[in-house]
Design a protein around this motif. Structure first.
Motif, PDB file in Angstrom:
ATOM      1  N   ILE A  67       0.748  -1.455  -0.319  1.00  0.00           N
ATOM      2  CA  ILE A  67       0.224  -0.013   0.167  1.00  0.00           C
ATOM      3  C   ILE A  67       0.915   1.039  -0.236  1.00  0.00           C
ATOM      4  O   ILE A  67       0.694   2.209  -0.893  1.00  0.00           O
ATOM      5  N   GLY A  68       1.572   1.257   0.974  1.00  0.00           N
ATOM      6  CA  GLY A  68       2.927   2.220   0.813  1.00  0.00           C
ATOM      7  C   GLY A  68       3.245   2.236  -0.570  1.00  0.00           C
ATOM      8  O   GLY A  68       3.862   3.628  -1.154  1.00  0.00           O
ATOM      9  N   GLU A  88       3.890  11.075  -0.764  1.00  0.00           N
ATOM     10  CA  GLU A  88       2.447  12.160  -0.257  1.00  0.00           C
ATOM     11  C   GLU A  88       1.600  11.524  -0.069  1.00  0.00           C
ATOM     12  O   GLU A  88       0.377  11.947   1.116  1.00  0.00           O
ATOM     13  N   GLY A  89       0.935  10.887  -0.337  1.00  0.00           N
ATOM     14  CA  GLY A  89      -0.319   9.480   0.051  1.00  0.00           C
ATOM     15  C   GLY A  89      -0.001   9.140   1.735  1.00  0.00           C
ATOM     16  O   GLY A  89      -1.018   9.336   2.148  1.00  0.00           O
ATOM     17  N   SER A 128       1.960  10.672   3.520  1.00  0.00           N
ATOM     18  CA  SER A 128       1.984  12.481   4.430  1.00  0.00           C
ATOM     19  C   SER A 128       0.768  12.030   4.994  1.00  0.00           C
ATOM     20  O   SER A 128       0.046  13.007   5.703  1.00  0.00           O
ATOM     21  N   LYS A 129      -0.274  12.401   3.748  1.00  0.00           N
ATOM     22  CA  LYS A 129      -1.963  12.699   3.597  1.00  0.00           C
ATOM     23  C   LYS A 129      -2.437  11.393   4.567  1.00  0.00           C
ATOM     24  O   LYS A 129      -3.642  12.473   5.678  1.00  0.00           O
ATOM     25  N   ARG A 130      -2.295  10.580   4.820  1.00  0.00           N
ATOM     26  CA  ARG A 130      -2.993   9.785   5.707  1.00  0.00           C
ATOM     27  C   ARG A 130      -2.607   9.913   7.630  1.00  0.00           C
ATOM     28  O   ARG A 130      -2.939   9.719   7.889  1.00  0.00           O
ATOM     29  N   VAL A 131      -1.178  10.195   7.320  1.00  0.00           N
ATOM     30  CA  VAL A 131      -0.989  10.936   8.788  1.00  0.00           C
ATOM     31  C   VAL A 131      -1.922  12.521   9.472  1.00  0.00           C
ATOM     32  O   VAL A 131      -2.428  12.348  10.335  1.00  0.00           O
ATOM     33  N   ILE A 132      -1.657  13.339   8.665  1.00  0.00           N
ATOM     34  CA  ILE A 132      -2.629  14.830   8.466  1.00  0.00           C
ATOM     35  C   ILE A 132      -3.780  13.807   8.762  1.00  0.00           C
ATOM     36  O   ILE A 132      -3.997  14.491  10.453  1.00  0.00           O
ATOM     37  N   ALA A 133      -4.404  13.447   7.983  1.00  0.00           N
ATOM     38  CA  ALA A 133      -6.307  12.852   8.442  1.00  0.00           C
ATOM     39  C   ALA A 133      -5.924  11.812   9.317  1.00  0.00           C
ATOM     40  O   ALA A 133      -6.544  12.193  10.535  1.00  0.00           O
ATOM     41  N   TRP A 189      11.331   7.924   3.616  1.00  0.00           N
ATOM     42  CA  TRP A 189      10.156   8.164   5.300  1.00  0.00           C
ATOM     43  C   TRP A 189      10.154   6.889   5.780  1.00  0.00           C
ATOM     44  O   TRP A 189       9.975   7.346   7.044  1.00  0.00           O
ATOM     45  N   ARG A 190      10.780   5.581   6.046  1.00  0.00           N
ATOM     46  CA  ARG A 190      11.678   4.939   6.765  1.00  0.00           C
ATOM     47  C   ARG A 190      12.403   5.387   7.584  1.00  0.00           C
ATOM     48  O   ARG A 190      12.696   5.044   9.214  1.00  0.00           O
ATOM     49  N   GLY A 191      13.341   6.464   6.787  1.00  0.00           N
ATOM     50  CA  GLY A 191      14.479   7.220   7.850  1.00  0.00           C
ATOM     51  C   GLY A 191      13.549   8.346   9.136  1.00  0.00           C
ATOM     52  O   GLY A 191      14.179   8.500   9.420  1.00  0.00           O
ATOM     53  N   LYS A 192      12.753   9.255   7.982  1.00  0.00           N
ATOM     54  CA  LYS A 192      11.938  10.016   8.885  1.00  0.00           C
ATOM     55  C   LYS A 192      11.597   8.922  10.247  1.00  0.00           C
ATOM     56  O   LYS A 192      11.074   9.557  10.962  1.00  0.00           O
TER      57      LYS A 192
END
Length: 76
Positions: A15-16, A22-23, A25-30, A62-65
């Protein structure tokens, strides 16, 4: 790790890959925006973020972040 957990981790990684940086990140924000401010809600949010963090295994950056955030929280 159980077979079910391995299959779920594999699917979250897929899924990632599908939704990209971007997707994810948007899921985290939501998820954060939907947080109700309660103690129980905080733990549900933690679970949602855990799933998204497993999606981040699809992307080295993103894994690093995610790892940076994990380490930061461990030091607190």
């Amino acid at each position: 790790m159980s077979l079910h957990a391995l299959e779920r981790a594999k699917r979250l990684k897929e899924i990632g890959q599908e939704i990209g940086r971007e997707g994810m990140s948007k899921r985290v924000i939501a998820a954060v925006a939907e947080f109700d401010g309660s103690y129980k809600g905080a733990m549900v949010l933690a679970g949602r973020l855990k799933a998204i963090s497993q999606m981040a295994n699809a992307d080295d950056y993103w894994r690093g972040k995610v790892e940076d955030g994990f380490n930061l929280e461990c030091w607190k």
